[in-house]
Design a protein around this motif. Structure first.
Motif, mmCIF file in Angstrom:
data_model
loop_
_atom_site.group_PDB
_atom_site.id
_atom_site.type_symbol
_atom_site.label_atom_id
_atom_site.label_comp_id
_atom_site.label_asym_id
_atom_site.label_seq_id
_atom_site.Cartn_x
_atom_site.Cartn_y
_atom_site.Cartn_z
ATOM 1 N N THR A 146 7.399 7.432 -17.752
ATOM 2 C CA THR A 146 7.813 6.024 -17.790
ATOM 3 C C THR A 146 7.896 5.594 -19.245
ATOM 4 O O THR A 146 6.911 5.635 -19.976
ATOM 5 N N LYS A 183 1.851 5.442 -19.036
ATOM 6 C CA LYS A 183 2.367 5.939 -17.766
ATOM 7 C C LYS A 183 3.211 7.199 -17.995
ATOM 8 O O LYS A 183 4.108 7.208 -18.854
ATOM 9 N N TYR A 228 6.034 -2.333 -16.018
ATOM 10 C CA TYR A 228 5.525 -1.060 -16.550
ATOM 11 C C TYR A 228 4.326 -0.585 -15.736
ATOM 12 O O TYR A 228 4.163 0.608 -15.490
ATOM 13 N N GLU A 229 3.511 -1.539 -15.307
ATOM 14 C CA GLU A 229 2.348 -1.222 -14.475
ATOM 15 C C GLU A 229 2.777 -0.560 -13.166
ATOM 16 O O GLU A 229 2.053 0.262 -12.610
ATOM 17 N N GLN A 230 3.992 -0.914 -12.700
ATOM 18 C CA GLN A 230 4.532 -0.335 -11.462
ATOM 19 C C GLN A 230 5.393 0.893 -11.734
ATOM 20 O O GLN A 230 6.214 1.283 -10.903
ATOM 21 N N GLU A 231 5.215 1.486 -12.917
ATOM 22 C CA GLU A 231 5.914 2.709 -13.324
ATOM 23 C C GLU A 231 7.421 2.506 -13.413
ATOM 24 O O GLU A 231 8.218 3.374 -13.033
ATOM 25 N N CYS A 232 7.796 1.361 -13.924
ATOM 26 C CA CYS A 232 9.194 1.072 -14.236
ATOM 27 C C CYS A 232 9.340 1.143 -15.754
ATOM 28 O O CYS A 232 8.579 0.497 -16.488
ATOM 29 N N SER A 233 10.284 1.929 -16.235
ATOM 30 C CA SER A 233 10.533 1.985 -17.672
ATOM 31 C C SER A 233 11.045 0.627 -18.146
ATOM 32 O O SER A 233 11.864 0.001 -17.471
ATOM 33 N N LYS A 257 9.539 1.057 -9.188
ATOM 34 C CA LYS A 257 9.048 2.393 -9.518
ATOM 35 C C LYS A 257 10.198 3.368 -9.745
ATOM 36 O O LYS A 257 11.098 3.519 -8.923
ATOM 37 N N GLY A 258 10.150 4.043 -10.896
ATOM 38 C CA GLY A 258 11.155 5.039 -11.225
ATOM 39 C C GLY A 258 12.458 4.461 -11.743
ATOM 40 O O GLY A 258 13.400 5.204 -12.024
ATOM 41 N N LYS A 259 12.525 3.139 -11.882
ATOM 42 C CA LYS A 259 13.742 2.480 -12.361
ATOM 43 C C LYS A 259 13.572 2.079 -13.822
ATOM 44 O O LYS A 259 12.538 2.344 -14.448
ATOM 45 N N GLU A 283 12.502 -2.704 -5.917
ATOM 46 C CA GLU A 283 11.550 -1.596 -6.012
ATOM 47 C C GLU A 283 11.583 -1.009 -7.419
ATOM 48 O O GLU A 283 12.430 -0.185 -7.742
#
Length: 331
Positions: free
Chosen positions: A65, A62, A32-37, A10-12, A8
């Motif tokens: 992110t 984002k 990055y599109e999934q809000e992962c840094s 997102k946020g990771k 998962e």
């Protein structure tokens, strides 16, 4: 094991080595599109900068992110240590995902491989991943020295091997052994790091479109092309999607195409299974037809050398010519 672990983003935070082009860059974009840094790592700063700009312009900026790059040749152990020092101590980040995507093949006959080819093969295809994982583990252990092993947060390491590691053949002597070593390394790493909540996944990658793939075609011997047969190189973005989808399903040995999965049945060993029962039956079949496949390859190679002048002969003639020239100059 499809449901043993989930992925998962997102946020990771993900650190991606070998992300200045090709598959690594596409994985960075999709995360990055999934809000992962994402932290992009490679040797060439200009290429990394261009990828960061491409990713942001493609998916938009984002909120909350991060995306940035570190230019570093992590095949050098000290450089790998410095990279983690910047991430952990200067940036204050502790990545959840570590992708080791770096790879470079120089397909040649064994006699034509140069010393530089050998060293580059070891550095890029093996030492890069080994150094990143080793320095990461030591840094994490030091930062969290006050914790028990079961108190470590969940982390995922993704190593990128190749179909050539499980089905090696002529022309890949500079590349295949290093990718096979990575496959072996992944098993040992999984055993050692599992108590510390690390998940280790291995990608057995087939052909995908990239700058590197185009360069490979320039040196690839004809006999290698014959044995490979017609090979479709899938878009790197599609390959990245397959990898992330399988990570989400909890698959720890990931094949990017069907032929890769099939020939992967030649090598099972201690690696995690993918379609366990089916692989067992296919591997039993391959135990029977494997010698026939090997005989067919040997026949094609023998025929190739009968129809072409040996590189060794050409090399020997060139060396003799050089010696004669040198002797003449000395006289």
């Amino acid at each position: 094991m499809f449901f043993s672990s989930q992925f998962e983003p997102k946020g990771k935070t993900a650190l991606i080595v070998g992300s200045s082009q090709g598959l690594g860059a596409e994985i960075a974009l999709k995360l990055y599109e999934q809000e992962c840094s994402v932290i992009l790592v490679a040797r060439t700063a200009s290429k990394l900068k261009a990828q960061v700009e491409r990713i942001v312009s493609t998916v938009g900026k984002k909120d909350n992110t991060e995306i940035y790059y570190i230019s570093s040749d992590v095949s050098n152990y000290k450089a790998a240590q410095d990279m983690w020092d910047e991430v952990f101590h200067k940036r204050g980040q502790d990545p959840d995902f570590i992708f080791c995507c770096a790879g470079s093949a120089v397909p040649k006959l064994f006699i034509d491989i140069t010393e530089k080819d050998i060293n580059d093969g070891i550095d890029i295809n093996f030492k890069t991943a080994y150094n990143v994982c080793h320095t990461a583990y030591k840094t994490i252990s030091k930062v969290h020295s006050n914790k028990e092993s079961h108190e470590y947060k969940k982390r995922t390491i993704v190593l990128f091997s190749s179909v050539i590691s499980v089905f090696p053949f002529i022309g890949y002597g500079q590349y295949g052994p290093m990718k096979a070593a990575l496959l072996n390394f992944s098993i040992i790493l999984r055993q050692e790091l599992k108590p510390f909540n690390f998940r280790v996944a291995t990608v057995i990658a087939g052909n995908f479109q990239s700058e590197g793939y185009d360069v490979e075609q320039q040196t690839k011997p004809e006999i290698t092309k014959v044995i490979e047969g017609p090979s479709h190189a899938m878009p790197a973005s599609e390959c990245a999607q397959i990898i992330l989808k399988n990570l989400n399903r909890g698959v720890d040995t990931i094949y990017t195409d069907l032929i890769g999965w099939f020939v992967g049945c030649f090598y099972l060993g201690l690696a995690p299974r993918n379609w366990y029962i089916v692989q067992i039956f296919v591997s039993l079949l391959l135990l029977i037809i494997g010698p026939i496949v090997g005989w067919s390859m040997d026949r094609d190679i023998k025929k190739y050398y009968q129809q072409h002048k040996l590189s060794a002969t050409v090399t020997e003639q060139a060396e003799n010519s050089d010696l004669t020239t040198t002797s003449t100059k000395k006289s």
